[in-house]
Write a protein that holds these residues in place. Structure first.
Motif, PDB file in Angstrom:
ATOM      1  N   UNK A  57     -40.241   7.094 -30.111  1.00  0.00           N
ATOM      2  CA  UNK A  57     -39.140   6.379 -29.462  1.00  0.00           C
ATOM      3  C   UNK A  57     -39.537   5.946 -28.060  1.00  0.00           C
ATOM      4  N   UNK A  58     -40.186   6.830 -27.330  1.00  0.00           N
ATOM      5  CA  UNK A  58     -40.592   6.506 -25.965  1.00  0.00           C
ATOM      6  C   UNK A  58     -41.683   5.443 -25.961  1.00  0.00           C
ATOM      7  N   UNK A  59     -42.727   5.640 -26.760  1.00  0.00           N
ATOM      8  CA  UNK A  59     -43.822   4.656 -26.755  1.00  0.00           C
ATOM      9  C   UNK A  59     -43.365   3.313 -27.309  1.00  0.00           C
ATOM     10  N   UNK A  60     -42.507   3.350 -28.318  1.00  0.00           N
ATOM     11  CA  UNK A  60     -41.991   2.104 -28.870  1.00  0.00           C
ATOM     12  C   UNK A  60     -41.097   1.392 -27.876  1.00  0.00           C
ATOM     13  N   UNK A  61     -40.260   2.153 -27.202  1.00  0.00           N
ATOM     14  CA  UNK A  61     -39.375   1.569 -26.207  1.00  0.00           C
ATOM     15  C   UNK A  61     -40.117   0.969 -25.035  1.00  0.00           C
ATOM     16  N   UNK A  62     -41.211   1.594 -24.656  1.00  0.00           N
ATOM     17  CA  UNK A  62     -41.978   1.118 -23.509  1.00  0.00           C
ATOM     18  C   UNK A  62     -43.002   0.046 -23.865  1.00  0.00           C
ATOM     19  N   UNK A  63     -43.625   0.177 -25.041  1.00  0.00           N
ATOM     20  CA  UNK A  63     -44.762  -0.711 -25.323  1.00  0.00           C
ATOM     21  C   UNK A  63     -44.755  -1.373 -26.696  1.00  0.00           C
ATOM     22  N   UNK A  64     -43.727  -1.154 -27.493  1.00  0.00           N
ATOM     23  CA  UNK A  64     -43.637  -1.721 -28.850  1.00  0.00           C
ATOM     24  C   UNK A  64     -44.680  -1.147 -29.796  1.00  0.00           C
ATOM     25  N   UNK A  65     -45.237   0.016 -29.501  1.00  0.00           N
ATOM     26  CA  UNK A  65     -46.215   0.667 -30.380  1.00  0.00           C
ATOM     27  C   UNK A  65     -45.659   2.024 -30.746  1.00  0.00           C
ATOM     28  N   UNK A  66     -45.276   2.288 -31.984  1.00  0.00           N
ATOM     29  CA  UNK A  66     -45.087   1.370 -33.101  1.00  0.00           C
ATOM     30  C   UNK A  66     -43.850   0.498 -32.869  1.00  0.00           C
ATOM     31  N   UNK A  67     -43.657  -0.519 -33.724  1.00  0.00           N
ATOM     32  CA  UNK A  67     -42.503  -1.412 -33.523  1.00  0.00           C
ATOM     33  C   UNK A  67     -41.181  -0.652 -33.511  1.00  0.00           C
ATOM     34  N   UNK A  78     -35.994   2.154 -23.231  1.00  0.00           N
ATOM     35  CA  UNK A  78     -35.730   0.713 -23.169  1.00  0.00           C
ATOM     36  C   UNK A  78     -35.245   0.302 -21.787  1.00  0.00           C
ATOM     37  N   UNK A  79     -34.346   1.098 -21.215  1.00  0.00           N
ATOM     38  CA  UNK A  79     -33.870   0.801 -19.868  1.00  0.00           C
ATOM     39  C   UNK A  79     -35.001   0.857 -18.859  1.00  0.00           C
ATOM     40  N   UNK A  80     -35.836   1.881 -18.976  1.00  0.00           N
ATOM     41  CA  UNK A  80     -36.978   1.986 -18.072  1.00  0.00           C
ATOM     42  C   UNK A  80     -37.880   0.772 -18.163  1.00  0.00           C
ATOM     43  N   UNK A  81     -38.133   0.342 -19.382  1.00  0.00           N
ATOM     44  CA  UNK A  81     -38.994  -0.829 -19.588  1.00  0.00           C
ATOM     45  C   UNK A  81     -38.371  -2.085 -18.989  1.00  0.00           C
ATOM     46  N   UNK A  82     -37.122  -2.379 -19.355  1.00  0.00           N
ATOM     47  CA  UNK A  82     -36.506  -3.623 -18.895  1.00  0.00           C
ATOM     48  C   UNK A  82     -36.262  -3.630 -17.380  1.00  0.00           C
ATOM     49  N   UNK A  83     -35.815  -2.506 -16.833  1.00  0.00           N
ATOM     50  CA  UNK A  83     -35.560  -2.468 -15.392  1.00  0.00           C
ATOM     51  C   UNK A  83     -36.848  -2.530 -14.581  1.00  0.00           C
ATOM     52  N   UNK A  84     -37.882  -1.833 -15.040  1.00  0.00           N
ATOM     53  CA  UNK A  84     -39.167  -1.906 -14.332  1.00  0.00           C
ATOM     54  C   UNK A  84     -39.719  -3.322 -14.389  1.00  0.00           C
ATOM     55  N   UNK A  85     -39.672  -3.912 -15.572  1.00  0.00           N
ATOM     56  CA  UNK A  85     -40.160  -5.284 -15.720  1.00  0.00           C
ATOM     57  C   UNK A  85     -39.338  -6.254 -14.869  1.00  0.00           C
ATOM     58  N   UNK A  86     -38.023  -6.079 -14.838  1.00  0.00           N
ATOM     59  CA  UNK A  86     -37.166  -6.946 -14.015  1.00  0.00           C
ATOM     60  C   UNK A  86     -37.521  -6.800 -12.538  1.00  0.00           C
ATOM     61  N   UNK A  87     -37.706  -5.558 -12.092  1.00  0.00           N
ATOM     62  CA  UNK A  87     -38.062  -5.323 -10.689  1.00  0.00           C
ATOM     63  C   UNK A  87     -39.406  -5.970 -10.357  1.00  0.00           C
ATOM     64  N   UNK A  88     -40.390  -5.780 -11.232  1.00  0.00           N
ATOM     65  CA  UNK A  88     -41.711  -6.358 -10.989  1.00  0.00           C
ATOM     66  C   UNK A  88     -41.660  -7.887 -10.978  1.00  0.00           C
ATOM     67  N   UNK A  89     -40.897  -8.461 -11.898  1.00  0.00           N
ATOM     68  CA  UNK A  89     -40.795  -9.921 -11.955  1.00  0.00           C
ATOM     69  C   UNK A  89     -40.051 -10.474 -10.744  1.00  0.00           C
ATOM     70  N   UNK A  90     -39.039  -9.759 -10.282  1.00  0.00           N
ATOM     71  CA  UNK A  90     -38.334 -10.184  -9.058  1.00  0.00           C
ATOM     72  C   UNK A  90     -39.253 -10.119  -7.852  1.00  0.00           C
TER      73      UNK A  90
END
Length: 194
Positions: A111-121, A147-159
């Protein structure tokens, strides 16, 4: 073809319906659809960086809700719905291999690896979690964190870094995913030892 998809997502990311499309894509990606929400999330954050955190919230909530649907499909409708979906995507063998290695620690790690990196789907893990009756509360909490960690980190980095960080991730995604997987594996091993 890839350039056309890229141009389409950039055009779509600036539309008024982009948040709804992001929510829909995040929802179905977590349960049945093979395209990750990132194809819309990243261009949306680049087009409107001031809304990146709002987009992260939309993607997180709808992704977790989609994950709950995947869990429910696996738990209550595996043979009727999930197995045909896995066969359609050619993932039935991968699913059986994952199922053979499951325990609570394995599911949590996936769940953690999938949520963060899509491995496994994500969709495979959510359905598998339902099939093995993984605790739904723990499933929801881990999905929110990953999932929240992934999206929020990515949003912060993109901002903060814009196109530079998007290019960095595109060129090094496999290495970043492997590093995240290694860290999670070490944490799970430490947890099991304690």
């Amino acid at each position: 073809m890839i350039r056309g998809l890229y141009d389409w997502t950039l055009r779509w990311s600036g539309s008024k319906q982009a948040p709804v499309a992001l929510g829909a894509l995040s929802f179905v990606e977590s349960s049945v659809f093979p395209v990750p929400a990132d194809v819309l999330f990243v261009p949306m954050c680049l087009a409107r960086p001031e809304r990146a955190m709002r987009y992260a919230l939309i993607a997180t909530v709808t992704s977790v809700l989609g994950g709950i649907l995947g869990w429910a499909i696996g738990h209550w409708a595996f043979h009727a719905l999930a197995l045909p979906i896995l066969d359609f995507y050619g993932k039935a063998a991968a699913f059986d291999a994952l199922k053979a290695r499951t325990g609570d620690a394995a599911i949590l790690t996936m769940l953690v690896t999938s949520g963060l990196s899509h491995i496994p789907p994500m969709k495979v893990v959510t359905i598998l979690s339902g099939v093995v009756a993984f605790d739904l509360k723990l499933f929801i909490v881990s999905a929110i964190v990953a999932r929240g960690g992934r999206f929020y980190l990515l949003a912060w980095l993109l901002r903060r870094y814009g196109v530079r960080i998007a290019t960095f991730f595109e060129t090094r995604f496999k290495w970043i995913a492997l590093a995240v997987l290694a860290v999670v594996a070490v944490l799970v091993a430490l947890y099991e030892v304690m």
